[in-house]
Design a protein around this motif. Structure first.
Motif, PDB file in Angstrom:
ATOM      1  N   PHE A   1       6.721   3.924  -3.508  1.00 57.44           N
ATOM      2  CA  PHE A   1       5.631   2.972  -3.706  1.00 57.44           C
ATOM      3  C   PHE A   1       5.722   2.372  -5.107  1.00 57.44           C
ATOM      4  O   PHE A   1       5.700   1.155  -5.285  1.00 57.44           O
ATOM      5  N   GLU A   2       5.844   3.238  -6.115  1.00 65.19           N
ATOM      6  CA  GLU A   2       5.950   2.773  -7.500  1.00 65.19           C
ATOM      7  C   GLU A   2       7.199   1.911  -7.700  1.00 65.19           C
ATOM      8  O   GLU A   2       7.164   0.906  -8.397  1.00 65.19           O
ATOM      9  N   GLY A   3       8.298   2.290  -7.028  1.00 65.73           N
ATOM     10  CA  GLY A   3       9.537   1.508  -7.111  1.00 65.73           C
ATOM     11  C   GLY A   3       9.383   0.125  -6.510  1.00 65.73           C
ATOM     12  O   GLY A   3       9.877  -0.869  -7.051  1.00 65.73           O
ATOM     13  N   ALA A   4       8.694   0.033  -5.374  1.00 65.30           N
ATOM     14  CA  ALA A   4       8.470  -1.262  -4.725  1.00 65.30           C
ATOM     15  C   ALA A   4       7.618  -2.169  -5.601  1.00 65.30           C
ATOM     16  O   ALA A   4       7.913  -3.360  -5.760  1.00 65.30           O
ATOM     17  N   VAL A   5       6.571  -1.611  -6.186  1.00 67.77           N
ATOM     18  CA  VAL A   5       5.696  -2.390  -7.066  1.00 67.77           C
ATOM     19  C   VAL A   5       6.494  -2.901  -8.268  1.00 67.77           C
ATOM     20  O   VAL A   5       6.449  -4.087  -8.603  1.00 67.77           O
TER      21      VAL A   5
ATOM     22  N   LYS B   1       7.370  -6.814  -9.239  1.00 63.03           N
ATOM     23  CA  LYS B   1       6.924  -7.349 -10.529  1.00 63.03           C
ATOM     24  C   LYS B   1       8.118  -7.893 -11.306  1.00 63.03           C
ATOM     25  O   LYS B   1       8.027  -8.935 -11.944  1.00 63.03           O
ATOM     26  N   ASN B   2       9.246  -7.216 -11.237  1.00 62.90           N
ATOM     27  CA  ASN B   2      10.459  -7.662 -11.919  1.00 62.90           C
ATOM     28  C   ASN B   2      10.991  -8.935 -11.269  1.00 62.90           C
ATOM     29  O   ASN B   2      11.411  -9.862 -11.960  1.00 62.90           O
ATOM     30  N   PHE B   3      10.974  -8.993  -9.953  1.00 68.60           N
ATOM     31  CA  PHE B   3      11.417 -10.189  -9.227  1.00 68.60           C
ATOM     32  C   PHE B   3      10.569 -11.383  -9.642  1.00 68.60           C
ATOM     33  O   PHE B   3      11.066 -12.461  -9.885  1.00 68.60           O
ATOM     34  N   LYS B   4       9.284 -11.164  -9.786  1.00 70.91           N
ATOM     35  CA  LYS B   4       8.358 -12.214 -10.202  1.00 70.91           C
ATOM     36  C   LYS B   4       8.730 -12.722 -11.600  1.00 70.91           C
ATOM     37  O   LYS B   4       8.750 -13.919 -11.851  1.00 70.91           O
ATOM     38  N   LYS B   5       9.042 -11.823 -12.506  1.00 78.23           N
ATOM     39  CA  LYS B   5       9.384 -12.210 -13.871  1.00 78.23           C
ATOM     40  C   LYS B   5      10.708 -12.971 -13.925  1.00 78.23           C
ATOM     41  O   LYS B   5      10.843 -13.946 -14.640  1.00 78.23           O
TER      42      LYS B   5
ATOM     43  N   ILE C   1       4.499 -15.926  -6.626  1.00 77.98           N
ATOM     44  CA  ILE C   1       4.285 -14.613  -6.026  1.00 77.98           C
ATOM     45  C   ILE C   1       2.936 -14.043  -6.451  1.00 77.98           C
ATOM     46  O   ILE C   1       2.586 -14.067  -7.624  1.00 77.98           O
ATOM     47  N   THR C   2       2.204 -13.552  -5.471  1.00 78.07           N
ATOM     48  CA  THR C   2       0.958 -12.823  -5.721  1.00 78.07           C
ATOM     49  C   THR C   2       1.127 -11.426  -5.150  1.00 78.07           C
ATOM     50  O   THR C   2       1.671 -11.274  -4.063  1.00 78.07           O
ATOM     51  N   LEU C   3       0.666 -10.451  -5.891  1.00 80.04           N
ATOM     52  CA  LEU C   3       0.757  -9.061  -5.437  1.00 80.04           C
ATOM     53  C   LEU C   3      -0.631  -8.474  -5.244  1.00 80.04           C
ATOM     54  O   LEU C   3      -1.489  -8.601  -6.116  1.00 80.04           O
ATOM     55  N   SER C   4      -0.830  -7.850  -4.104  1.00 76.82           N
ATOM     56  CA  SER C   4      -2.035  -7.074  -3.838  1.00 76.82           C
ATOM     57  C   SER C   4      -1.556  -5.635  -3.682  1.00 76.82           C
ATOM     58  O   SER C   4      -0.795  -5.325  -2.758  1.00 76.82           O
TER      59      SER C   4
ATOM     60  N   ALA D   1       0.857  -1.180   0.000  1.00 72.20           N
ATOM     61  CA  ALA D   1       0.000   0.000   0.000  1.00 72.20           C
ATOM     62  C   ALA D   1       0.893   1.231   0.000  1.00 72.20           C
ATOM     63  O   ALA D   1       1.972   1.222   0.599  1.00 72.20           O
ATOM     64  N   GLY D   2       0.457   2.259  -0.698  1.00 68.38           N
ATOM     65  CA  GLY D   2       1.247   3.480  -0.735  1.00 68.38           C
ATOM     66  C   GLY D   2       0.460   4.655  -1.262  1.00 68.38           C
ATOM     67  O   GLY D   2      -0.652   4.507  -1.768  1.00 68.38           O
ATOM     68  N   PHE D   3       1.068   5.848  -1.134  1.00 70.91           N
ATOM     69  CA  PHE D   3       0.453   7.071  -1.642  1.00 70.91           C
ATOM     70  C   PHE D   3       0.373   7.006  -3.159  1.00 70.91           C
ATOM     71  O   PHE D   3       1.286   6.516  -3.810  1.00 70.91           O
ATOM     72  N   GLU D   4      -0.676   7.597  -3.700  1.00 67.37           N
ATOM     73  CA  GLU D   4      -0.744   7.784  -5.142  1.00 67.37           C
ATOM     74  C   GLU D   4       0.410   8.697  -5.558  1.00 67.37           C
ATOM     75  O   GLU D   4       0.633   9.730  -4.950  1.00 67.37           O
TER      76      GLU D   4
END
Length: 111
Positions: A22-26, A30-34, A43-46, A14-17
């Motif tokens: 926040f965007e870096g963590a997401v 996603k890159n780690f998953k790939k 890996i599941t991301l919420s 969860a993070g600020f818009e």
């Protein structure tokens, strides 16, 4: 060659818009998953973007979700993003990067 046991990781971020951390963590997760492509991790991301005005209330709710033993650390976390995995509190983007750089990342969080 033996097969590795599939490790299931469910991340809640969860993070600020508009927050770059926040965007870096997401993007990092996603890159780690790939990169791993399910060979070791499933890996599941919420992902939840929160308006800055509602951040304090959201943090209180997130702290209730993580396991009891992690609450003291989670309660002290006031910045964006707030990341937990399998009900284990990670922290923010910097703590996520520290965990990813370990030899066996997320080993304490795997089921």
């Amino acid at each position: 060659m033996s097969k590795s046991k599939l490790q299931k990781l469910k991340f809640h971020i969860a993070g600020f818009e508009g927050c770059p951390y926040f965007e870096g963590a997401v993007a990092t997760l996603k890159n780690f998953k790939k990169i791993n492509h399910g060979k070791v991790y499933e890996i599941t991301l919420s992902i939840k973007k929160i308006h800055r005005d509602k951040w304090s209330k959201h943090l209180e709710k997130q702290c209730e979700i993580v396991l009891e033993k992690h609450k003291p650390h989670a309660l002290n976390h006031k910045t964006s993003p707030f990341i937990h995995c399998n009900n284990h509190f990670i922290g923010g983007f910097d703590k996520l990067n520290i965990e990813l750089n370990k030899t066996t990342p997320f080993s304490k969080m795997c089921n």
